[in-house]
Design an enzyme around this catalytic site. Structure first.
Site, short mmCIF file in Angstrom:
data_model
loop_
_atom_site.label_atom_id
_atom_site.label_comp_id
_atom_site.label_asym_id
_atom_site.label_seq_id
_atom_site.Cartn_x
_atom_site.Cartn_y
_atom_site.Cartn_z
N LYS A 128 0.80 -1.14 -0.18
CA LYS A 128 0.09 -0.04 0.10
C LYS A 128 0.93 1.36 -0.22
CE LYS A 128 -4.19 -2.09 2.12
NZ LYS A 128 -4.89 -1.93 3.29
N LYS A 214 -10.16 -9.49 -10.32
CA LYS A 214 -11.10 -9.57 -9.43
C LYS A 214 -12.50 -8.83 -9.69
CE LYS A 214 -10.41 -10.44 -5.13
NZ LYS A 214 -10.03 -10.52 -3.41
N LYS A 217 -15.73 -3.03 -6.79
CA LYS A 217 -16.50 -2.02 -6.93
C LYS A 217 -15.80 -0.71 -7.52
CE LYS A 217 -15.44 0.67 -2.81
NZ LYS A 217 -15.91 1.87 -1.96
#
Length: 352
Positions: A128, A214, A217
């Site tokens: 991240k 994957k 959203k």
């Protein structure tokens, strides 16, 4: 006693991948533990203390840039989705972190035990933060310490983990063990060392537009995912437009090698029907997607219709959602209190 603790970030816009990948396993754990409790009472045993705690990780969400209004809305949507999918606030404790300040308090107490080297080795921190580590928030770096507090606070015996969370649970155990060694006696540890609970292999649901990515959203195309709020017509349309190939379905799984979109649709069908992919292929072997897609669409509609209806109704009842979270938080604070008190005493801190 078996106490299961698990959390999920309140991202909103839940889709089929969230349901089949995590939420359905939560519901099954809840139901199995509740059935075991009832059986114990029926056999004349004392009221069991086995229970599940599921929380919305809204404190974790602020470790990265976010829009406050969206975080609040996402928390309500997540609550509605979990209840619509089968989490029963009467049988499980459902709450959000922000209403249980003991999470943040314990994180600070554990920060004196956690080591920089341990946190630097966290794979998710490296992923991240990327190359801009100096520009990241302290919260992102110490995120795993809050995760440790999340489960140690409740004396969790089991924590459901996937591949991406195994390292964080190992860290929680390391922190608990060092704290116990440094500040508690061997016969009276402050923290329980939680064990990993490996749920049944969850279906890995991919995008309807790209079988190698994957379902997410964040994908700009709404056609890439089945949202839990989608109506039957929208579900059927998305399955109809899902990317496939011109070849018929094979009779065995090996025939789907190199066909990610076909594999994804078969995987979705198998997960919804609680069948193996091999079993599904035996049924549809030799048939094209002109026959398979309608069957998949109908199965999706029948599975998601009650969830979607309940989800929509709950979102329109803000007071019920607030009450669910408030009641769950009150129960969680009661459970968290003794552990936090023990941690303060062990550290030699005096509280008013």
């Amino acid at each position: 006693m078996m106490r299961v603790v698990s959390g999920i970030q309140p991202t909103g816009n839940l889709h089929l991948g969230n349901y089949l990948g995590a939420i359905r396993n939560w519901v099954r754990m809840q139901d199995e533990i509740d059935a075991g409790n009832r059986a114990q009472v029926a056999e004349g045993g004392s009221a069991p203390k086995n229970q599940c705690l599921f929380f919305l990780a809204d404190l974790h969400a602020i470790s990265q840039p976010h829009v406050p209004a969206e975080l609040h809305r996402g928390s309500l949507e997540m609550t509605a989705a979990l209840v619509a999918c089968g989490i029963d606030p009467a049988r499980s404790i459902l709450f959000n972190q922000a209403q249980v300040p003991q999470h943040a308090e314990l994180q600070w107490l554990l920060s004196g035990t956690a080591r920089m080297g341990w946190l630097n080795r966290m794979t998710q921190w490296k992923d991240k933060a990327g190359k801009n580590r100096e520009g990241q928030s302290v919260a992102l770096f110490s995120y795993p310490v809050l995760q440790a507090a999340d489960v140690l606070l409740y004396q969790a015996t089991h924590v459901p983990v996937g591949e991406d969370q195994k390292q964080h649970l190992e860290l929680a155990r390391d922190i608990a063990q060092k704290f116990n060694n440094d500040f508690a006696s061997e016969d009276a540890p402050v923290f329980t060392l939680p064990e990993p609970f490996i749920p049944p292999v969850a279906a890995r649901i991919m995008s309807l537009r790209n079988g190698s990515a994957k379902m997410s959203k964040s994908d700009p195309s709404d056609l890439s995912r089945i949202n839990l709020s989608d109506d039957p017509e929208t579900v059927m349309l998305k399955i109809k437009k899902a990317k496939t190939d011109p070849e018929p379905l094979p009779g065995e799984l090996g025939g789907l090698v190199g066909r990610p979109e076909a594999l994804n649709l078969v995987t979705i069908y198998a997960a919804l029907a609680d069948r193996s992919a091999e079993d599904v292929l035996r049924e549809f072997a030799g048939q094209g997607f002109g026959a398979f897609k309608p069957a998949l669409g109908e199965l999706l509609v029948e599975t998601l219709r009650p969830i979607s209806q309940r989800f929509t109704a709950l979102l329109e009842d803000r007071e019920s959602l607030d009450a669910i979270l408030a009641t769950g938080a009150a129960r969680a604070r009661t459970l968290a209190g003794p552990t936090l008190d023990s941690a303060y005493r062990a550290l030699g801190l005096v509280r008013a």
